[in-house]
Design a protein around this motif. Structure first.
Motif, PDB file in Angstrom:
ATOM      1  N   LEU A   1      40.509  46.694  93.558  1.00  0.00           N
ATOM      2  CA  LEU A   1      39.453  46.980  94.200  1.00  0.00           C
ATOM      3  C   LEU A   1      38.582  48.141  93.651  1.00  0.00           C
ATOM      4  CD1 LEU A   1      40.478  47.304  98.166  1.00  0.00           C
ATOM      5  CD2 LEU A   1      39.745  45.131  96.863  1.00  0.00           C
ATOM      6  N   ARG A   2      39.126  48.998  93.270  1.00  0.00           N
ATOM      7  CA  ARG A   2      38.661  50.103  92.376  1.00  0.00           C
ATOM      8  C   ARG A   2      37.962  49.509  91.003  1.00  0.00           C
ATOM      9  NH1 ARG A   2      43.842  53.659  91.359  1.00  0.00           N
ATOM     10  NH2 ARG A   2      44.502  52.952  89.216  1.00  0.00           N
ATOM     11  N   LYS A   3      38.575  48.546  90.407  1.00  0.00           N
ATOM     12  CA  LYS A   3      38.062  48.028  89.281  1.00  0.00           C
ATOM     13  C   LYS A   3      36.718  47.522  89.451  1.00  0.00           C
ATOM     14  CE  LYS A   3      39.310  44.874  85.403  1.00  0.00           C
ATOM     15  NZ  LYS A   3      40.243  44.067  84.944  1.00  0.00           N
ATOM     16  N   ILE A   4      36.746  46.331  90.598  1.00  0.00           N
ATOM     17  CA  ILE A   4      35.481  46.021  90.920  1.00  0.00           C
ATOM     18  C   ILE A   4      34.346  46.894  91.170  1.00  0.00           C
ATOM     19  CG2 ILE A   4      34.245  44.380  92.539  1.00  0.00           C
ATOM     20  CD1 ILE A   4      36.115  42.803  91.026  1.00  0.00           C
ATOM     21  N   LEU A   5      34.740  48.023  91.994  1.00  0.00           N
ATOM     22  CA  LEU A   5      33.650  48.888  92.595  1.00  0.00           C
ATOM     23  C   LEU A   5      33.250  49.987  91.695  1.00  0.00           C
ATOM     24  CD1 LEU A   5      34.942  49.644  96.285  1.00  0.00           C
ATOM     25  CD2 LEU A   5      33.109  48.234  95.298  1.00  0.00           C
ATOM     26  N   VAL A   6      34.226  50.319  90.570  1.00  0.00           N
ATOM     27  CA  VAL A   6      33.545  51.339  89.601  1.00  0.00           C
ATOM     28  C   VAL A   6      32.713  50.681  88.425  1.00  0.00           C
ATOM     29  CG1 VAL A   6      34.593  52.435  87.551  1.00  0.00           C
ATOM     30  CG2 VAL A   6      35.628  53.040  89.721  1.00  0.00           C
ATOM     31  N   GLY A   7      32.903  49.189  88.418  1.00  0.00           N
ATOM     32  CA  GLY A   7      31.981  48.438  87.681  1.00  0.00           C
ATOM     33  C   GLY A   7      30.764  48.269  88.116  1.00  0.00           C
ATOM     34  N   LEU A   8      30.800  48.179  89.463  1.00  0.00           N
ATOM     35  CA  LEU A   8      29.388  48.252  90.027  1.00  0.00           C
ATOM     36  C   LEU A   8      28.580  49.276  90.098  1.00  0.00           C
ATOM     37  CD1 LEU A   8      30.363  45.774  93.328  1.00  0.00           C
ATOM     38  CD2 LEU A   8      29.195  45.195  91.422  1.00  0.00           C
ATOM     39  N   VAL A   9      29.311  50.357  90.552  1.00  0.00           N
ATOM     40  CA  VAL A   9      28.369  51.874  90.509  1.00  0.00           C
ATOM     41  C   VAL A   9      28.183  52.386  89.277  1.00  0.00           C
ATOM     42  CG1 VAL A   9      29.485  52.287  92.926  1.00  0.00           C
ATOM     43  CG2 VAL A   9      30.360  53.359  90.880  1.00  0.00           C
TER      44      VAL A   9
END
Length: 343
Positions: A173-181
């Protein structure tokens, strides 16, 4: 299949310099043709706070008909005149869902989203619904807004949103969200259909192999411009028979699948996402006031008219009527005002 390197080196096929990704044009917020000065608004607000009880109607009438720039000027002027912040005054005078809604609305949009994101990351709730705000600010906002939220987050909390994402969430989850932000997407209408077809195949492969946190998936969803991604999703449906979100749903029901589906829906159709947020918050036992407030406040200045249309399409009923029937008092009056209705 062609080499994935093509995706990093291909030049765009079409470019319309006159068509940029615009946030706005379908707002429900009604701003007066002639706006009183920030000094006048500040004096009226101060008077509404004084005396026996608070005049909530005046607060709604003023703040409910001012856009973000006008609210900023009121905040600055109020502070200069009375040596206290408008936010602090509102916190001392208002309470409940009405108080929360007015305060969130009065914040600068970037500070509002930073505070909501921080609250979400500190939440002990299970599942991913509380992470909607981070997906929304990353996938249903302009790149400039995402940068402003990240800056506001650092200023408010003395560390970055990326740090809190990593500290709060499991690796996929953090991999996806860090990529987005951390992404700064190009915001003009540039579409390469060759790349769209290649990336549709790559996404299909990742879904088939249950590898949704693959670097390629993160790269595609977090860096491509919104026009490019919508073309990719259309290519996916044409080539593979189903909408991409349906294939993800069939591949699993876990948090990762739910998060990626949310990302795709926010990119592909923000108005549908927010219509569903409103619908989910209202329909059923009880009301999720926090989600309802966030959805209306987030989109009242952007595309709430589109959200209303999508709500009607999905639920066969009026969003305004749903909100009116499910809320009450000053809270209802404030939301109805932001929706462009009369109280």
């Amino acid at each position: 299949m062609k080499s994935f390197k093509k995706l990093f080196t291909s030049k765009p096929k079409t470019h319309n310099p006159e068509s940029s990704f615009k946030i706005g044009g379908m707002a429900s917020l009604k701003v007066l043709d002639v706006i009183p000065s920030p000094e006048d608004d500040s004096h009226k607000l101060k008077k509404a706070f004084q005396g026996f009880g608070t005049d909530e109607d005046v607060i709604i009438e003023i703040l409910g008909h001012r856009d973000a720039n006008q609210r900023k000027k009121i905040r600055e002027t109020y502070h200069q005149l009375y040596n206290e912040t408008l936010i602090d005054a509102l916190k001392s005078e208002l309470s409940g869902d009405f108080g929360k809604a007015v305060i969130l609305w009065t914040y600068d949009p970037s500070e509002r989203d930073a505070r909501l994101a921080n609250e979400a990351l500190k939440s002990k709730k299970k599942g991913i619904k509380h992470l909607e705000i981070i997906v929304e600010m990353s996938c249903a906002s302009s790149p400039q807004h995402v940068v402003a939220v990240r800056q506001a987050y650092c200023t408010l909390f003395d560390h970055s949103i990326e740090e809190d994402i990593v500290a709060s969430l499991p690796p996929p989850l953090r991999k996806i969200l860090v990529g987005l932000v951390t992404s700064y997407r190009y915001d003009k209408e540039v579409v390469d259909t060759d790349v769209a077809n290649l990336e549709a195949d790559r996404l299909h492969e990742a879904i088939k192999t249950k590898d949704l946190a693959h670097d390629d998936v993160v790269f595609i969803l977090s860096t491509r411009n919104f026009y490019q991604l919508r073309t990719t999703f259309a290519c996916y449906k044409k080539k593979h028979g189903n909408p991409i979100d349906k294939d993800i749903e069939k591949s699993g029901k876990g948090d990762l699948e739910s998060l990626v589906r949310m990302v795709i829906l926010c990119i592909d159709s923000p108005e549908k996402h927010f219509a569903e947020v409103v619908g989910t918050s209202i329909i059923g036992l009880g009301t999720d006031e926090d989600s309802l407030t966030r959805a209306i406040i987030s989109r009242a200045e952007i595309d709430m008219m589109k959200v209303k249309s999508e709500y009607l399409n999905i639920y066969k009923s009026s969003l305004d009527d749903a909100v009116t029937g499910d809320t009450s008092g000053d809270y209802r009056n404030f939301l109805v005002t932001l929706l462009g209705g009369k109280i």
